[in-house]
Design a protein around this motif. Structure first.
Motif, PDB file in Angstrom:
ATOM      1  N   ILE A  89      10.443  -4.315   4.619  1.00 47.70           N
ATOM      2  CA  ILE A  89       9.029  -4.230   4.246  1.00 47.70           C
ATOM      3  C   ILE A  89       8.874  -4.656   2.794  1.00 47.70           C
ATOM      4  O   ILE A  89       9.842  -4.659   2.029  1.00 47.70           O
ATOM      5  CB  ILE A  89       8.462  -2.798   4.428  1.00 47.70           C
ATOM      6  CG1 ILE A  89       9.213  -1.784   3.568  1.00 47.70           C
ATOM      7  CG2 ILE A  89       8.492  -2.400   5.901  1.00 47.70           C
ATOM      8  CD1 ILE A  89       8.606  -0.390   3.553  1.00 47.70           C
ATOM      9  N   GLY A  90       7.653  -5.000   2.431  1.00 47.97           N
ATOM     10  CA  GLY A  90       7.362  -5.383   1.063  1.00 47.97           C
ATOM     11  C   GLY A  90       7.015  -4.168   0.206  1.00 47.97           C
ATOM     12  O   GLY A  90       6.787  -3.063   0.716  1.00 47.97           O
TER      13      GLY A  90
ATOM     14  N   TYR B  22       5.482  -0.418   1.145  1.00 45.12           N
ATOM     15  CA  TYR B  22       6.212   0.786   0.738  1.00 45.12           C
ATOM     16  C   TYR B  22       5.264   1.780   0.065  1.00 45.12           C
ATOM     17  O   TYR B  22       5.208   2.953   0.435  1.00 45.12           O
ATOM     18  CB  TYR B  22       7.354   0.404  -0.206  1.00 45.12           C
ATOM     19  CG  TYR B  22       8.062   1.580  -0.836  1.00 45.12           C
ATOM     20  CD1 TYR B  22       9.177   2.165  -0.231  1.00 45.12           C
ATOM     21  CD2 TYR B  22       7.633   2.122  -2.040  1.00 45.12           C
ATOM     22  CE1 TYR B  22       9.831   3.234  -0.803  1.00 45.12           C
ATOM     23  CE2 TYR B  22       8.281   3.199  -2.621  1.00 45.12           C
ATOM     24  CZ  TYR B  22       9.373   3.747  -2.003  1.00 45.12           C
ATOM     25  OH  TYR B  22      10.011   4.815  -2.574  1.00 45.12           O
ATOM     26  N   PHE B  23       4.512   1.297  -0.912  1.00 48.59           N
ATOM     27  CA  PHE B  23       3.622   2.190  -1.653  1.00 48.59           C
ATOM     28  C   PHE B  23       2.440   2.659  -0.804  1.00 48.59           C
ATOM     29  O   PHE B  23       1.945   3.771  -0.984  1.00 48.59           O
ATOM     30  CB  PHE B  23       3.183   1.553  -2.969  1.00 48.59           C
ATOM     31  CG  PHE B  23       4.299   1.548  -3.983  1.00 48.59           C
ATOM     32  CD1 PHE B  23       4.707   2.730  -4.588  1.00 48.59           C
ATOM     33  CD2 PHE B  23       4.966   0.381  -4.298  1.00 48.59           C
ATOM     34  CE1 PHE B  23       5.752   2.751  -5.499  1.00 48.59           C
ATOM     35  CE2 PHE B  23       6.010   0.381  -5.218  1.00 48.59           C
ATOM     36  CZ  PHE B  23       6.412   1.567  -5.813  1.00 48.59           C
ATOM     37  N   ARG B  24       2.020   1.855   0.157  1.00 49.99           N
ATOM     38  CA  ARG B  24       0.977   2.306   1.081  1.00 49.99           C
ATOM     39  C   ARG B  24       1.491   3.450   1.943  1.00 49.99           C
ATOM     40  O   ARG B  24       0.791   4.444   2.177  1.00 49.99           O
ATOM     41  CB  ARG B  24       0.497   1.147   1.974  1.00 49.99           C
ATOM     42  CG  ARG B  24      -0.679   1.547   2.895  1.00 49.99           C
ATOM     43  CD  ARG B  24      -1.102   0.416   3.820  1.00 49.99           C
ATOM     44  NE  ARG B  24      -0.038  -0.076   4.680  1.00 49.99           N
ATOM     45  CZ  ARG B  24       0.382   0.536   5.804  1.00 49.99           C
ATOM     46  NH1 ARG B  24      -0.172   1.664   6.186  1.00 49.99           N
ATOM     47  NH2 ARG B  24       1.340   0.006   6.533  1.00 49.99           N
ATOM     48  N   LEU B  25       2.736   3.338   2.404  1.00 49.77           N
ATOM     49  CA  LEU B  25       3.319   4.395   3.219  1.00 49.77           C
ATOM     50  C   LEU B  25       3.496   5.687   2.416  1.00 49.77           C
ATOM     51  O   LEU B  25       3.253   6.789   2.924  1.00 49.77           O
ATOM     52  CB  LEU B  25       4.661   3.944   3.814  1.00 49.77           C
ATOM     53  CG  LEU B  25       4.575   2.792   4.817  1.00 49.77           C
ATOM     54  CD1 LEU B  25       5.974   2.319   5.226  1.00 49.77           C
ATOM     55  CD2 LEU B  25       3.756   3.172   6.030  1.00 49.77           C
ATOM     56  N   ILE B  26       3.891   5.562   1.155  1.00 52.54           N
ATOM     57  CA  ILE B  26       3.999   6.747   0.282  1.00 52.54           C
ATOM     58  C   ILE B  26       2.630   7.378   0.093  1.00 52.54           C
ATOM     59  O   ILE B  26       2.479   8.604   0.166  1.00 52.54           O
ATOM     60  CB  ILE B  26       4.622   6.372  -1.080  1.00 52.54           C
ATOM     61  CG1 ILE B  26       6.130   6.199  -0.943  1.00 52.54           C
ATOM     62  CG2 ILE B  26       4.324   7.429  -2.145  1.00 52.54           C
ATOM     63  CD1 ILE B  26       6.872   7.463  -0.558  1.00 52.54           C
ATOM     64  N   ASP B  27       1.623   6.534  -0.158  1.00 52.19           N
ATOM     65  CA  ASP B  27       0.262   7.060  -0.329  1.00 52.19           C
ATOM     66  C   ASP B  27      -0.218   7.770   0.931  1.00 52.19           C
ATOM     67  O   ASP B  27      -0.861   8.824   0.846  1.00 52.19           O
ATOM     68  CB  ASP B  27      -0.717   5.941  -0.701  1.00 52.19           C
ATOM     69  CG  ASP B  27      -0.568   5.476  -2.137  1.00 52.19           C
ATOM     70  OD1 ASP B  27       0.057   6.198  -2.944  1.00 52.19           O
ATOM     71  OD2 ASP B  27      -1.085   4.388  -2.452  1.00 52.19           O
ATOM     72  N   ASP B  28       0.089   7.219   2.097  1.00 51.41           N
ATOM     73  CA  ASP B  28      -0.285   7.865   3.357  1.00 51.41           C
ATOM     74  C   ASP B  28       0.339   9.264   3.456  1.00 51.41           C
ATOM     75  O   ASP B  28      -0.339  10.228   3.817  1.00 51.41           O
ATOM     76  CB  ASP B  28       0.172   7.038   4.566  1.00 51.41           C
ATOM     77  CG  ASP B  28      -0.625   5.763   4.758  1.00 51.41           C
ATOM     78  OD1 ASP B  28      -1.660   5.584   4.099  1.00 51.41           O
ATOM     79  OD2 ASP B  28      -0.180   4.936   5.589  1.00 51.41           O
TER      80      ASP B  28
END
Length: 140
Positions: free
Chosen positions: A111-112, A116-122
């Motif tokens: 993944i880019g 990665y940061f979107r998944l952490i934010d989720d």
């Protein structure tokens, strides 16, 4: 440690980064309280005392020099968040909070950085919702 506004993200990060320390502090607090009760006959009932003590929520523990209020509720937030995560979110969150470099996790999952940061934010947002539901944080 109660924050409002965006400060709640710092609290959530603190709790997730210190999950193992919190679990150990809760366990130590539960085991470390000496029996002080006596029955009317002068003979204590350590089993009943322990049951009452374990049924009473811990008000706070010290973790990393910080006082964390309602640690068992925070552990419920962590467990609920991890249970909610799909496979990629779970790997990203666990890697993040155990100190794995984000580039290594991105390579492992193909993944880019932005994903990665979107998944952490989720995961953080879900944790914030759980924490708000338990009254641990205020988000507004």
């Amino acid at each position: 440690m109660r924050r409002t506004g965006q400060g709640y993200i710092r609290v959530i990060d603190f709790v997730f980064y210190n999950e193992k320390k919190i679990r150990l502090a809760v366990l130590a607090a539960r085991e470390d309280v000496p029996y002080a009760g006596k029955s009317g006959s002068g003979v204590g009932d350590p089993t009943a005392s322990k049951a009452i003590r374990n049924a009473t929520p811990l008000r706070s523990v010290m973790v990393g020099g910080e006082k964390l209020e309602w640690p068992e509720d925070w552990l419920r937030v962590i467990d609920a968040t991890y249970a909610w995560c799909d496979n990629d979110r779970l790997i990203v969150a666990k890697d993040r909070y155990t100190g794995v470099d984000y580039r290594e996790t991105c390579a492992k999952l193909s993944i880019g950085t932005s994903q990665y940061f979107r998944l952490i934010d989720d995961a953080r947002n879900h944790a914030a919702l759980c924490a708000a539901q338990l009254g641990l944080i205020k988000v507004c």
